[in-house]
Design a protein around this motif. Sequence first.
Motif, PDB file in Angstrom:
ATOM      1  N   GLN A   4      -0.869 -18.479 -27.101  1.00  0.00           N
ATOM      2  CA  GLN A   4       0.038 -18.713 -28.218  1.00  0.00           C
ATOM      3  C   GLN A   4       0.283 -20.221 -28.348  1.00  0.00           C
ATOM      4  O   GLN A   4       0.486 -20.911 -27.356  1.00  0.00           O
ATOM      5  CB  GLN A   4       1.377 -18.008 -27.973  1.00  0.00           C
ATOM      6  CG  GLN A   4       1.283 -16.500 -27.870  1.00  0.00           C
ATOM      7  CD  GLN A   4       1.081 -15.861 -29.231  1.00  0.00           C
ATOM      8  OE1 GLN A   4       1.814 -16.153 -30.174  1.00  0.00           O
ATOM      9  NE2 GLN A   4       0.097 -14.999 -29.337  1.00  0.00           N
ATOM     10  N   PRO A  16       4.798 -18.949 -33.312  1.00  0.00           N
ATOM     11  CA  PRO A  16       3.551 -19.147 -32.572  1.00  0.00           C
ATOM     12  C   PRO A  16       2.346 -18.532 -33.276  1.00  0.00           C
ATOM     13  O   PRO A  16       2.471 -17.570 -34.026  1.00  0.00           O
ATOM     14  CB  PRO A  16       3.828 -18.455 -31.245  1.00  0.00           C
ATOM     15  CG  PRO A  16       4.845 -17.412 -31.531  1.00  0.00           C
ATOM     16  CD  PRO A  16       5.656 -17.935 -32.669  1.00  0.00           C
ATOM     17  N   THR A  18      -1.968 -17.477 -32.735  1.00  0.00           N
ATOM     18  CA  THR A  18      -3.114 -17.257 -31.850  1.00  0.00           C
ATOM     19  C   THR A  18      -4.190 -18.251 -32.269  1.00  0.00           C
ATOM     20  O   THR A  18      -4.068 -18.921 -33.306  1.00  0.00           O
ATOM     21  CB  THR A  18      -3.650 -15.824 -31.966  1.00  0.00           C
ATOM     22  OG1 THR A  18      -4.102 -15.625 -33.306  1.00  0.00           O
ATOM     23  CG2 THR A  18      -2.587 -14.798 -31.592  1.00  0.00           C
ATOM     24  N   GLN A  35       0.921 -25.485 -26.386  1.00  0.00           N
ATOM     25  CA  GLN A  35       0.471 -24.192 -25.875  1.00  0.00           C
ATOM     26  C   GLN A  35       1.597 -23.612 -25.028  1.00  0.00           C
ATOM     27  O   GLN A  35       1.983 -24.175 -24.010  1.00  0.00           O
ATOM     28  CB  GLN A  35      -0.805 -24.348 -25.042  1.00  0.00           C
ATOM     29  CG  GLN A  35      -1.440 -23.033 -24.701  1.00  0.00           C
ATOM     30  CD  GLN A  35      -2.806 -23.203 -24.059  1.00  0.00           C
ATOM     31  OE1 GLN A  35      -3.247 -24.318 -23.814  1.00  0.00           O
ATOM     32  NE2 GLN A  35      -3.463 -22.103 -23.790  1.00  0.00           N
ATOM     33  N   GLU A  36       2.140 -22.492 -25.474  1.00  0.00           N
ATOM     34  CA  GLU A  36       3.297 -21.890 -24.823  1.00  0.00           C
ATOM     35  C   GLU A  36       2.998 -21.514 -23.382  1.00  0.00           C
ATOM     36  O   GLU A  36       1.971 -20.914 -23.084  1.00  0.00           O
ATOM     37  CB  GLU A  36       3.779 -20.672 -25.603  1.00  0.00           C
ATOM     38  CG  GLU A  36       4.411 -21.059 -26.926  1.00  0.00           C
ATOM     39  CD  GLU A  36       5.089 -19.888 -27.612  1.00  0.00           C
ATOM     40  OE1 GLU A  36       4.780 -18.726 -27.292  1.00  0.00           O
ATOM     41  OE2 GLU A  36       5.932 -20.147 -28.471  1.00  0.00           O
TER      42      GLU A  36
END
Length: 161
Positions: A4, A16, A18, A35-36
Amino acid sequence: MTQQFLLLRYNNTCGPFTVSELIEQQLLPTDLLWQEGISICWKQAAEFEQLHDYVQAPEQVEPVAIAASEEEIVELNVKYCKSLVELREEYNQWNEKKQARRRLRAKLRVGQFVIMLAIVMAITLQLFRSNQQTSHHEKDETSLANNQLVTVKQELLTKDQ
């Protein structure tokens, strides 16, 4: 678990997303991604291997139009990133200022210590002098009393003879 990402574009954060959703967003060279759960800082989209090929070339990016007045439109190329050299230079300048402030504070602390020490020494010297004067005064009084006692003794001895 799918990766995410948060997208920072034109100073607005969204997501978020993909990877496939980011590709649909038509990534710009000025886009920054987070980027989580993994990122510790925002990175340019081109820095991610899986997205590198999907970032538009700088020539393909259209400038953002902003209305300065109703009649006039100004075109701006929006850039959110600085080169690594600029960032290093900016950091070095900031660090030099920080170090200079730290050195100045240390000098001020030393100066304050010296002043406090001088004050304490002056007070101690003053107390020492006043004690010496008191001590001399007490000695003078003691020796005077002793002299008087000796005189009285002698007088008593002469009267007894």
